[in-house]
Design an enzyme around this catalytic site. Structure first.
Site, mmCIF file in Angstrom:
data_model
loop_
_atom_site.group_PDB
_atom_site.id
_atom_site.type_symbol
_atom_site.label_atom_id
_atom_site.label_comp_id
_atom_site.label_asym_id
_atom_site.label_seq_id
_atom_site.Cartn_x
_atom_site.Cartn_y
_atom_site.Cartn_z
ATOM 1 N N GLY A 106 0.842 -1.197 0.000
ATOM 2 C CA GLY A 106 0.000 0.000 0.000
ATOM 3 C C GLY A 106 0.869 1.235 0.000
ATOM 4 N N THR A 107 0.251 2.395 0.149
ATOM 5 C CA THR A 107 1.030 3.629 0.153
ATOM 6 C C THR A 107 1.932 3.709 1.375
ATOM 7 O OG1 THR A 107 -0.791 4.769 1.252
ATOM 8 C CG2 THR A 107 -0.707 4.909 -1.131
ATOM 9 N N TYR A 108 1.603 2.954 2.419
ATOM 10 C CA TYR A 108 2.411 2.958 3.642
ATOM 11 C C TYR A 108 3.696 2.168 3.472
ATOM 12 C CZ TYR A 108 0.621 -1.718 3.862
ATOM 13 O OH TYR A 108 0.317 -3.011 3.535
ATOM 14 N N HIS A 136 5.371 -1.951 2.433
ATOM 15 C CA HIS A 136 5.194 -3.364 2.121
ATOM 16 C C HIS A 136 5.273 -4.195 3.402
ATOM 17 C CE1 HIS A 136 5.974 -2.260 -2.107
ATOM 18 N NE2 HIS A 136 6.903 -1.469 -1.596
ATOM 19 N N LYS A 151 7.216 -5.104 8.390
ATOM 20 C CA LYS A 151 6.580 -3.978 7.710
ATOM 21 C C LYS A 151 7.655 -2.969 7.324
ATOM 22 C CE LYS A 151 3.137 -0.326 8.585
ATOM 23 N NZ LYS A 151 2.109 0.138 9.551
ATOM 24 N N ASP A 168 -9.423 4.322 14.234
ATOM 25 C CA ASP A 168 -9.548 3.732 12.892
ATOM 26 C C ASP A 168 -9.920 2.258 13.004
ATOM 27 O OD1 ASP A 168 -9.579 3.758 10.123
ATOM 28 O OD2 ASP A 168 -7.472 3.222 9.947
#
Length: 464
Positions: free
Chosen positions: A30-32, A34, A52, A151
């Site tokens: 994702g944009t965060y 891998h 991560k 969240d």
């Protein structure tokens, strides 16, 4: 800094590539960054780990917040940060976590797919109860230590697979978590748009400036309803809103279509909400006269006289002041009737959910997104609302979220909250197989999700 000291420090610094084998084992993107499934190279244990890798160089404020909180928080139902690696060569940051094989996003998707395949398999009542109890236990710990998660959604609720912590819930993705004991400014002034749309409390949608722990409780109520029905209760068309304005007409419309329009006596302070005038201009109370949570849940065969429904009502109370707390919810009669909650949510039986699959380097996580979203919007016929397509995990299915500064939390005077003891029930029969479900690479532990969904719902991406 002395050059020789820097060289010496660099040579002694542990490198993630020297310690772990993870090449070809990517389970999320994702944009965060891998996420990889990893094993120790030295063979000291046979455990699976999650690595991560934060996207970009250096550490973002979101990553700083997550690291600061996770270094302080220790609870069986909150994901454990085991280590942080800083790569001197490329300035990459790696976070090491325990590996969770499952998450609620995929578990609910499995059961929704079984309905689509005309072989419905409901989530077992005992499993739903155990999942909810452990989520509440983890959130009670966070709230007792002055932390709002902000969240909560199925993608961020992990469930451990086979191993010592089999069936244990882990609340993940603390990137948007905030301390609330003594904020310098009202939280809404710092970042008014938080929580994925479908799980966003009505006071947030109406621009509340001093929101509280109650926003997490509303999100848990949404998750509870989804566990009971296998469908998101407040699904709504997702728009890419380029504004910090929290007001969202379609999401409020969806909530009112399920819950009914709140009466003045049920939520007295609604008139004090910043967006109340907009609300009264956009909506008419009599439009939702025949809408109620009772009617919605009866359609899904949840009886209004059941203890499960009574607890759901308390979690989804419109007025945040009247909304139940996590501690009160854990003491609800629902958890005292059989089957009792267990520490292994699978209750010792065979786990029917598939393991995560590895992603190839070229394979996009959002494969087929646009096509899926177009099909879903074309088939849409639910109260005039559409269904959201996948968003990248950095946006968490909603408007861009502002990064804010956070410091490590202080514990309450009694120290960190201890875990609750769970009553163990006898193993039940193995789950029946619902037949073939959609096949796609699995995302992992709050990581970025794949896009091929069972019919009806394209869901949010998720991160560790």
């Amino acid at each position: 800094m002395d050059y020789d000291f820097k060289v010496k420090l660099s040579s002694e610094r542990e490198r993630v590539e020297d310690l772990f084998e993870y090449e070809g084992c990517k389970v999320g993107r994702g944009t965060y960054g891998h996420v990889y499934k990893a094993k120790r190279k030295d063979g000291k244990d046979d455990k699976d780990y999650a690595l991560k890798q934060i996207e970009g160089t250096g550490i973002s404020m979101s990553a700083c917040r997550e690291i600061a909180l996770l270094r302080e928080l220790k609870h069986p139902n909150v994901i454990s940060l085991l280590k942080v690696f800083l790569s001197h060569a490329d300035r990459k940051v790696w976070l090491l976590f325990d590996y969770a094989e499952h998450d609620l996003w995929h578990i609910i998707k499995f059961h929704r797919a079984s309905k689509a395949n005309k072989k419905p398999v409901q989530l077992p009542r005992g499993m739903v109860k155990s999942l909810l109890y452990q989520i509440l236990d983890g959130i009670h710990y966070l709230h007792a230590n002055w932390v709002l998660h902000r969240d909560l959604k199925p993608a961020n609720i992990l469930v451990m697979g086979e191993g010592p912590e089999r069936g244990r819930v882990k609340i993940a993705d603390m990137g948007f978590a905030r301390l609330f004991n003594s904020p310098l400014k009202p939280l809404a002034d710092l970042d008014p748009v938080v929580v994925t749309f479908w799980y966003r409390a009505p006071e947030l949608l109406l621009g509340a400036r001093h929101y509280t722990k109650a926003i997490d409780i509303w999100a848990i109520g949404c998750i509870f309803a989804e566990l009971l029905t296998s469908e998101p209760i407040f699904h709504c068309r997702q728009e890419d809103i380029k504004t910090s304005n929290p007001y969202h007409h379609d999401q409020l419309d969806r909530i009112f279509n399920v819950m009914g329009f709140p009466a003045d006596k049920d939520w007295e302070d609604i008139k004090k909400m910043p967006e109340h005038s907009t609300l009264m201009k956009d909506f008419r109370r009599n439009t939702y006269t025949n809408c109620s949570l009772i009617k919605y849940m009866e359609k899904h065969k949840v009886k209004p006289d059941s203890k499960a429904f009574h607890l759901l009502q308390k979690l989804l109370t419109m007025d945040p002041i009247k909304r139940i707390t996590s501690e009160q919810a854990m003491q609800d009669p629902y958890f005292l009737e059989d089957p009792l909650p267990t520490s292994d949510v699978f209750a010792g039986c065979q786990i029917p959910y598939p393991k995560r699959e590895f992603l190839t380097e070229e394979e996009p996580d959002e494969k087929g997104d646009k096509k899926t979203q177009q099909q879903q919007q074309g088939n849409n016929h639910t109260n005039g609302t559409g269904h959201p397509g996948n968003q990248d995990s950095g946006h968490a299915q909603g408007p861009p979220l502002k990064k804010v500064r956070v410091v490590p939390p202080t514990t309450t005077s009694g120290g960190l909250i201890m875990t609750s003891d769970y009553q163990r029930s006898n193993p039940h029969a193995a789950y029946p197989n619902p037949g073939p479900s959609t096949s796609q690479p699995q995302s992992s532990m709050g990581y970025s999700a794949t896009s091929q969904q069972p019919p009806q719902y394209s869901h949010q991406t998720h991160r560790y």
